[in-house]
Design an enzyme around this catalytic site. Structure first.
Site, PDB file in Angstrom:
ATOM      1  N   HIS A  97       1.159   1.129   1.207  1.00 48.27           N
ATOM      2  CA  HIS A  97       0.839   2.277   2.072  1.00 48.27           C
ATOM      3  C   HIS A  97       1.735   3.481   1.749  1.00 48.27           C
ATOM      4  CE1 HIS A  97       4.535   1.805   4.379  1.00 48.27           C
ATOM      5  NE2 HIS A  97       4.344   0.505   4.243  1.00 48.27           N
ATOM      6  N   ARG A 146      -0.760   1.720   9.090  1.00 49.20           N
ATOM      7  CA  ARG A 146      -0.317   2.484   7.906  1.00 49.20           C
ATOM      8  C   ARG A 146      -1.058   2.044   6.640  1.00 49.20           C
ATOM      9  NH1 ARG A 146       3.864  -0.919   9.674  1.00 49.20           N
ATOM     10  NH2 ARG A 146       5.103  -2.081   8.157  1.00 49.20           N
ATOM     11  N   GLU A 200       3.157  -6.628   6.586  1.00 50.28           N
ATOM     12  CA  GLU A 200       4.538  -6.604   6.088  1.00 50.28           C
ATOM     13  C   GLU A 200       5.250  -7.856   6.587  1.00 50.28           C
ATOM     14  OE1 GLU A 200       6.677  -6.330   4.073  1.00 50.28           O
ATOM     15  OE2 GLU A 200       7.117  -4.186   4.014  1.00 50.28           O
ATOM     16  N   HIS A 270       1.651  -3.825   1.973  1.00 47.33           N
ATOM     17  CA  HIS A 270       3.045  -3.429   2.236  1.00 47.33           C
ATOM     18  C   HIS A 270       3.977  -3.865   1.106  1.00 47.33           C
ATOM     19  CE1 HIS A 270       1.814  -2.589   6.380  1.00 47.33           C
ATOM     20  NE2 HIS A 270       0.912  -3.506   6.095  1.00 47.33           N
TER      21      HIS A 270
END
Ligand SMILES: O=C(O)[C@@H](CO)OP(=O)(O)O
Length: 342
Positions: A97, A146, A200, A270
């Site tokens: 991202h 994100r 993440e 991520h």
């Protein structure tokens, strides 16, 4: 032009244009149609872009209306998709991202759901520009905004102009309420699947702490160990190894079969979930992955062919010839886009 069953090949179609010629379809292929003609199939009219691509094009009929298969994605003779080649080759794009508001503040983020900064938005758009000529049939993102913003913003730049649509499979009702009732519209869309397994890594009690202050408090080495060791988790959080267990399992079970079927995939995720996937793709050891760092918003391209992942680096710009020289399939896809959009 009789009505026919879904996907049944029809026998004749009308060529509009100077001559008004009628043409037969033989062996599911439309041959030697001059450029610039319009084909009238059922209720829809489509312009012919080049006779060559229509050799692979088949004309299909639905119960009430006949439509033309998108020549870029038309099935080839062996039944596989044409994206990007006939030989079951597929593109895999990985994007971390763009910059988030907590990247900007240098805070441990993990599974906290923080949006992009303005710079992150721009990075995502730039990433999209770089991959705008590479086929994308499916998009996978984490469950975090994100990554989803990054995927959607990147796709605003794609030249194929298909519409990315988030699949809502969280309940039967969500599934039913987001149904699409047009085959043609489905063909012009890209399914986007959000999976928490691509999130993440969970940073435990570090989430929300400032990275610099944490290093001053616990010592640089300790914090580096939490951040980059393979198997040492921060308090109540995941190690990279734990993150890899869920992210790589998801990749193998859900994404790899799509690539095997010839579909090109983009994954927006991520730093650490992608590091673990790259560890799997590039067969890195737990020692080698420690020094792997990913920048925000930089797309990485792999070609999946004959069950191997071939790393192609990062496409520099849509006009960069080197990227398209990587495979004939990618070059052909780009050429078709040029012909369609010209
Ligand atoms: O804070 C996080 O969630 C990650 C990614 O930004 O940090 P790190 O660089 O330690 O992997």
């Amino acid at each position: 032009m009789a009505n026919a069953m879904l996907h049944q090949t029809v026998g004749t179609f009308q060529l509009l244009g100077n001559s008004g010629t009628r043409c037969e379809i033989r062996n599911n292929s439309v041959k030697l149609i001059p450029r610039g003609f319009e084909v009238e199939v059922g209720l829809s009219k489509r312009k012919i872009y080049s006779s060559r691509e229509w050799k692979l094009g088949v004309i299909r009929a639905s119960a009430s209306q006949t439509s033309v298969v998108d020549p870029v994605l038309a099935p080839s003779n062996n039944g596989t998709r044409e994206s990007p080649t006939k030989s079951n080759e597929a593109a895999l794009i990985l994007i971390r991202h763009g910059e988030s508001l907590w990247n900007e503040k240098n805070l441990f983020t993990g599974c906290v759901d923080v949006p992009l900064t303005k710079k992150g938005v721009e990075e995502a758009i730039e990433a999209g520009r770089r991959i705008s000529n590479i086929p994308v049939d499916m998009i996978y993102t984490s469950a975090l905004i994100r990554a989803q913003m990054t995927a959607m913003l990147a796709m605003t730049q794609h030249r194929r102009k298909k519409v990315p649509i988030i699949m809502h499979n969280e309940s039967e009702q969500a599934k039913a309420w987001s149904q699409i009732y047009s085959e043609e519209t489905i063909k012009q869309s890209i399914p986007v699947i959000a999976a928490w397994q691509l999130n993440e890594r969970m940073y435990g009690e570090l989430q929300g702490l400032n990275k610099q202050e944490t290093a001053e408090r616990f010592g640089k080495e300790k914090v580096h160990e939490w951040r980059r060791s393979y198997d040492i988790p921060p308090s109540n959080g995941e190690s990279l190894e734990m993150c890899a267990q869920r992210a790589v399992a998801y990749f193998r079970d859900n994404i790899e079969p799509q690539l095997q079927s010839g579909k090109s995939v983009m994954i927006a995720a991520h730093g650490n979930s992608l590091r673990s996937i790259i560890m799997y793709l590039d067969k890195l050891t737990s020692q080698e992955v420690i020094s792997l760092e990913l920048s925000t918003g930089i797309p990485m391209l792999y070609i999946f062919k004959e069950d191997n992942f071939i790393r192609r680096g990062s496409p520099v710009a849509p006009t960069e010839t080197g990227v398209y020289a990587y495979t004939r399939g990618l070059a052909r896809y780009r050429q078709k886009l040029d012909e369609m959009l010209h």
